[in-house]
Design an enzyme around this catalytic site. Sequence first.
Site, PDB file in Angstrom:
ATOM      1  N   HIS A 125      19.406  56.817  35.351  1.00  0.00           N
ATOM      2  CA  HIS A 125      18.598  56.138  36.444  1.00  0.00           C
ATOM      3  C   HIS A 125      18.868  54.695  36.614  1.00  0.00           C
ATOM      4  O   HIS A 125      19.170  54.252  37.826  1.00  0.00           O
ATOM      5  CB  HIS A 125      17.221  56.259  35.821  1.00  0.00           C
ATOM      6  CG  HIS A 125      16.062  55.480  36.561  1.00  0.00           C
ATOM      7  ND1 HIS A 125      15.299  55.933  37.501  1.00  0.00           N
ATOM      8  CD2 HIS A 125      15.771  54.173  36.638  1.00  0.00           C
ATOM      9  CE1 HIS A 125      14.409  55.206  37.809  1.00  0.00           C
ATOM     10  NE2 HIS A 125      14.814  54.079  37.424  1.00  0.00           N
ATOM     11  N   GLU A 126      19.270  54.205  35.622  1.00  0.00           N
ATOM     12  CA  GLU A 126      19.757  52.534  35.769  1.00  0.00           C
ATOM     13  C   GLU A 126      20.908  52.523  36.603  1.00  0.00           C
ATOM     14  O   GLU A 126      21.246  51.503  37.160  1.00  0.00           O
ATOM     15  CB  GLU A 126      19.693  51.892  34.525  1.00  0.00           C
ATOM     16  CG  GLU A 126      18.394  51.852  33.610  1.00  0.00           C
ATOM     17  CD  GLU A 126      17.302  51.200  34.550  1.00  0.00           C
ATOM     18  OE1 GLU A 126      17.251  50.598  35.464  1.00  0.00           O
ATOM     19  OE2 GLU A 126      16.186  51.646  34.177  1.00  0.00           O
ATOM     20  N   HIS A 129      20.526  52.713  40.169  1.00  0.00           N
ATOM     21  CA  HIS A 129      19.857  51.246  40.799  1.00  0.00           C
ATOM     22  C   HIS A 129      21.158  50.369  40.935  1.00  0.00           C
ATOM     23  O   HIS A 129      21.170  49.879  42.067  1.00  0.00           O
ATOM     24  CB  HIS A 129      18.860  50.747  39.840  1.00  0.00           C
ATOM     25  CG  HIS A 129      17.694  50.986  39.835  1.00  0.00           C
ATOM     26  ND1 HIS A 129      16.865  51.318  40.864  1.00  0.00           N
ATOM     27  CD2 HIS A 129      16.710  51.502  38.900  1.00  0.00           C
ATOM     28  CE1 HIS A 129      15.758  51.640  40.754  1.00  0.00           C
ATOM     29  NE2 HIS A 129      15.410  51.932  39.466  1.00  0.00           N
ATOM     30  N   GLU A 203      12.301  53.697  43.071  1.00  0.00           N
ATOM     31  CA  GLU A 203      12.263  54.329  41.699  1.00  0.00           C
ATOM     32  C   GLU A 203      12.485  55.881  42.119  1.00  0.00           C
ATOM     33  O   GLU A 203      12.970  56.695  41.173  1.00  0.00           O
ATOM     34  CB  GLU A 203      10.867  54.145  41.198  1.00  0.00           C
ATOM     35  CG  GLU A 203      10.974  52.522  40.521  1.00  0.00           C
ATOM     36  CD  GLU A 203      11.768  52.328  39.471  1.00  0.00           C
ATOM     37  OE1 GLU A 203      12.157  53.153  38.834  1.00  0.00           O
ATOM     38  OE2 GLU A 203      12.444  51.142  39.527  1.00  0.00           O
TER      39      GLU A 203
END
Length: 303
Positions: A125-126, A129, A203
Site C-alpha cells: 500500500h505504501e 503511494h 487511499e
Amino acid sequence: MALLLTAVGWAVGYLADPSFGVAGAVLFAVIGVVLWIYVQTSGHKAVLQISRARRATHEEDQILYNVGHEVAIAAGVPLPTLYVIEDSSPNAFATGLDPRDGIICVTTGLLEKLDRDELQGVVAHEMAHIRNNDIRLMTTLALTVGLIVLVRDLILRGWLRMGGRRGRRGEGNAVLLALAVALLVLAPIFAVLLHLAVSRQREFLADATAVQFTRYPDGLARALEKIASDPDELEAANKATEHMYIVSPFQKLHERSNLFSTHPPIRERIRRLRAMGIERRHESRTVPPVVQEDRSASIDDTP
C-alpha cells in the site's frame, strides 16, 4: 491550490490597503514557489523528525527488508529507504521526493502484531503511494492548507482588532471588501475539503494498486482490520501527519467517515478488498469458454 493561495494573498493585501491587492497576490505566489521548493528538498525530513523515526537496519528489521525487496520488485521501483518508529501501535506511512527517493516508515507495533502476508499488504500500500507520486502531492497539499489557515487566523484577528478599518487611501470598493473577507474565511475551508477529498480517493487507489503488487487482497484487508481495532494509541501521530498513515490514528474500525475525515471508512476499504479477493478466486477457478472450445477442437483433430 496555487490559485487559491494567490487569491488569499490578494485578500490579505486588499484588507491592508486597497492598492496592495496585486502586491499581496504576487507575494503569496512567490511564497507558493518557496513552499514547493521546500517540499522538493526538505519536506520529508521534517515529517520523519516529527514522527521520531529511526533508520531501519538489516540486523533489527530483516523481515521488513525482505518484504520491502519483494514488493519493490513487483512494483518496478527501487527499494525505498526504510524507517521504523518505536511505538506499539501498528501503523505505517510513506513520504519522500519521488519514486526514486521514496521512504516507507512503519511502527514496531506493525512488525510485531502483523503476520507476513499482512505486513506485505501494508508495505505494498505504501509502495503504491510512492509509485503513484502521492507522497509529493499530499505533502504539498498539507503544507499549503496549513499556511492558508495560519495566514487567515493572523490577518483576520489583526483586522478585527482594528475594528475593520481600511488603509489610508480610502475605503475602497465595498464589494471587493466583502469578497476579500469571504476569501479569507472560506479559502481555508475549501482547501481543507479539497485536501481531504483527494486524500480519501488516493487511499482507495493505493489499496487497489497494492493488490496488483501482492495478488492477495485478503492480506491487506486483515492488516487494515488489525490496525484499526488495535487499542494502543499512536503517540507519534498528530493532526498534521494524520493523513499520511495507512489508517488514521484517530479513526477506529467502528467509526464512520465524515466530510472532514482524512481517510475513507475502514469498513468500506475492507469490503472492497474482500470483493477483490472473491473476484480473483472466482477468476482462477473459471476457464473461459473460448479456451474450452479450443481445447476440445485440438483433441478432436488429433489423429
